[in-house]
Design a protein around this motif. Structure first.
Motif, PDB file in Angstrom:
ATOM      1  N   THR A 178      40.386  46.799  46.605  1.00  9.82           N
ATOM      2  CA  THR A 178      40.552  46.525  45.183  1.00  9.82           C
ATOM      3  C   THR A 178      40.964  45.064  45.022  1.00  9.82           C
ATOM      4  N   ALA A 179      40.978  44.586  43.788  1.00 12.24           N
ATOM      5  CA  ALA A 179      41.435  43.223  43.538  1.00 12.24           C
ATOM      6  C   ALA A 179      42.881  43.062  43.983  1.00 12.24           C
ATOM      7  N   ALA A 180      43.683  44.107  43.784  1.00  9.38           N
ATOM      8  CA  ALA A 180      45.081  44.046  44.217  1.00  9.38           C
ATOM      9  C   ALA A 180      45.174  43.934  45.732  1.00  9.38           C
ATOM     10  N   GLY A 181      44.305  44.667  46.440  1.00  9.52           N
ATOM     11  CA  GLY A 181      44.306  44.608  47.898  1.00  9.52           C
ATOM     12  C   GLY A 181      43.903  43.238  48.411  1.00  9.52           C
ATOM     13  N   VAL A 182      42.907  42.644  47.783  1.00  8.42           N
ATOM     14  CA  VAL A 182      42.477  41.302  48.169  1.00  8.42           C
ATOM     15  C   VAL A 182      43.580  40.296  47.866  1.00  8.42           C
ATOM     16  N   ALA A 183      44.246  40.464  46.727  1.00  5.36           N
ATOM     17  CA  ALA A 183      45.326  39.550  46.350  1.00  5.36           C
ATOM     18  C   ALA A 183      46.415  39.524  47.423  1.00  5.36           C
ATOM     19  N   VAL A 184      46.763  40.700  47.936  1.00  6.46           N
ATOM     20  CA  VAL A 184      47.790  40.782  48.978  1.00  6.46           C
ATOM     21  C   VAL A 184      47.282  40.165  50.279  1.00  6.46           C
ATOM     22  N   ALA A 185      46.029  40.464  50.634  1.00  4.22           N
ATOM     23  CA  ALA A 185      45.476  39.979  51.901  1.00  4.22           C
ATOM     24  C   ALA A 185      45.326  38.464  51.927  1.00  4.22           C
ATOM     25  N   HIS A 199      32.463  37.045  41.415  1.00  2.00           N
ATOM     26  CA  HIS A 199      31.492  36.023  41.821  1.00  2.00           C
ATOM     27  C   HIS A 199      30.650  36.539  42.983  1.00  2.00           C
ATOM     28  N   LEU A 200      31.268  37.218  43.949  1.00  2.50           N
ATOM     29  CA  LEU A 200      30.534  37.779  45.075  1.00  2.50           C
ATOM     30  C   LEU A 200      29.580  38.883  44.619  1.00  2.50           C
ATOM     31  N   VAL A 201      29.985  39.659  43.627  1.00  2.00           N
ATOM     32  CA  VAL A 201      29.096  40.695  43.073  1.00  2.00           C
ATOM     33  C   VAL A 201      27.876  40.048  42.430  1.00  2.00           C
ATOM     34  N   ALA A 207      29.506  44.814  46.220  1.00  2.77           N
ATOM     35  CA  ALA A 207      29.218  45.844  45.216  1.00  2.77           C
ATOM     36  C   ALA A 207      30.538  46.423  44.739  1.00  2.77           C
ATOM     37  N   ARG A 208      30.555  46.891  43.523  1.00  4.88           N
ATOM     38  CA  ARG A 208      31.799  47.477  42.995  1.00  4.88           C
ATOM     39  C   ARG A 208      31.537  48.883  42.495  1.00  4.88           C
ATOM     40  N   SER A 209      32.556  49.708  42.573  1.00  2.00           N
ATOM     41  CA  SER A 209      32.471  51.079  42.080  1.00  2.00           C
ATOM     42  C   SER A 209      33.869  51.519  41.683  1.00  2.00           C
ATOM     43  N   PRO A 210      33.977  52.427  40.711  1.00  2.00           N
ATOM     44  CA  PRO A 210      35.309  52.862  40.280  1.00  2.00           C
ATOM     45  C   PRO A 210      35.968  53.750  41.327  1.00  2.00           C
ATOM     46  N   GLN A 211      37.265  53.534  41.498  1.00  2.00           N
ATOM     47  CA  GLN A 211      38.056  54.358  42.405  1.00  2.00           C
ATOM     48  C   GLN A 211      38.999  55.189  41.550  1.00  2.00           C
ATOM     49  N   LEU A 220      38.676  49.382  40.108  1.00  2.00           N
ATOM     50  CA  LEU A 220      37.431  48.986  40.747  1.00  2.00           C
ATOM     51  C   LEU A 220      37.643  48.721  42.236  1.00  2.00           C
ATOM     52  N   GLN A 221      36.775  49.296  43.033  1.00  3.35           N
ATOM     53  CA  GLN A 221      36.787  49.099  44.484  1.00  3.35           C
ATOM     54  C   GLN A 221      35.590  48.189  44.824  1.00  3.35           C
ATOM     55  N   TYR A 222      35.837  47.130  45.599  1.00  4.42           N
ATOM     56  CA  TYR A 222      34.792  46.194  45.982  1.00  4.42           C
ATOM     57  C   TYR A 222      34.461  46.394  47.462  1.00  4.42           C
ATOM     58  N   ARG A 223      33.197  46.376  47.754  1.00  6.82           N
ATOM     59  CA  ARG A 223      32.724  46.605  49.123  1.00  6.82           C
ATOM     60  C   ARG A 223      31.711  45.523  49.490  1.00  6.82           C
ATOM     61  N   TRP A 224      31.828  44.999  50.726  1.00 11.44           N
ATOM     62  CA  TRP A 224      30.897  43.974  51.204  1.00 11.44           C
ATOM     63  C   TRP A 224      29.509  44.569  51.400  1.00 11.44           C
TER      64      TRP A 224
END
Length: 227
Positions: A178-185, A199-201, A207-211, A220-224
């Motif tokens: 998620t955006a929160a997970g990326v923010a922490v990482a 921007h990557l999407v 790709a993004r999908s609702p979690q 929103l969950q983002y996946r490479w």
């Protein structure tokens, strides 16, 4: 008026999903046709024995040989196809070695269709140059066709180093973030992380999908996107 023969491309890539994506990419560029794919150096050699090839789209990390070792052995065997190297390696010594082996372009993973299309279009201009040059200017123009343009400007407020860090974090997390997970990482704010992820999407790299959780709105969950 005769129609020019398409440039025949052999895809050499060990990842089957990426290989299929590269075949699709090549097929979308006018003037090019994918004539086959190989997942190892040995498969590439067998393909070259039975198929005429103008250009190799060559992954440098193959299970049975380094891509440059393959290129060297092909040159010694009399194969003269040009090479566009596809790699995640950023070692400039490898780049220099590749030049002497017919590597005319490098494409760094991960890349978008637009990036590969640009390299192929520029290669086509170089490939089409024939006959005797009238002078230094014409030689320079032929070689300039291979040079990549300056990187496209990122949207305002985004920086290349942070984009790279976000890309690595997302790519290394197979289940997505998620955006929160990326923010922490990455060590940025959640809002900033979402801007980079969106921007990557838009670039087709994520790709993004609702979690759905137990309470509140879905996140929103983002996946490479591989390949």
């Amino acid at each position: 008026m005769t129609t020019a023969e398409p440039i025949r491309v052999l895809i050499v890539e060990d990842d089957p999903v990426a290989a299929d994506a590269h075949v699709m990419y090549v097929g979308r560029v006018p003037g090019f046709v994918a004539v086959g794919k190989a997942h190892t150096g040995a498969e590439a050699r067998r393909a070259l024995e039975r198929t005429q090839v103008d250009l190799l789209l060559l992954d440098l990390h193959l299970p049975d040989a380094h891509g440059l070792q393959l290129a060297r052995s092909l040159r010694a065997a009399g194969y003269h196809a040009d090479v566009i190297a596809v790699t995640s390696a950023r070692d400039l010594a490898v780049v220099r070695e590749g030049v002497s082996l017919g590597v005319v372009q490098y494409v760094l993973k991960p890349f978008t269709f637009a990036t590969l299309r640009d390299r192929l279009v520029r290669y086509a201009e170089f490939h089409a140059a024939a006959g005797e040059a009238s002078g230094q200017d014409e030689v320079d123009r032929a070689l300039a066709a291979l040079r990549a343009p300056s990187p496209a400007a990122l949207p305002k407020g985004l920086s290349a180093p942070t984009l790279e860090r976000v890309t690595v974090a997302l790519r290394d997390c197979g289940e997505g973030l998620t955006a929160a997970g990326v923010a922490v990482a990455v060590g940025i704010s959640r809002i900033t992380a979402r801007r980079y992820l969106e921007h990557l999407v838009e670039a087709g790299r994520a790709a993004r999908s609702p979690q759905y959780g137990t309470v509140g709105r879905p996140e929103l969950q983002y996946r490479w996107v591989k390949g």
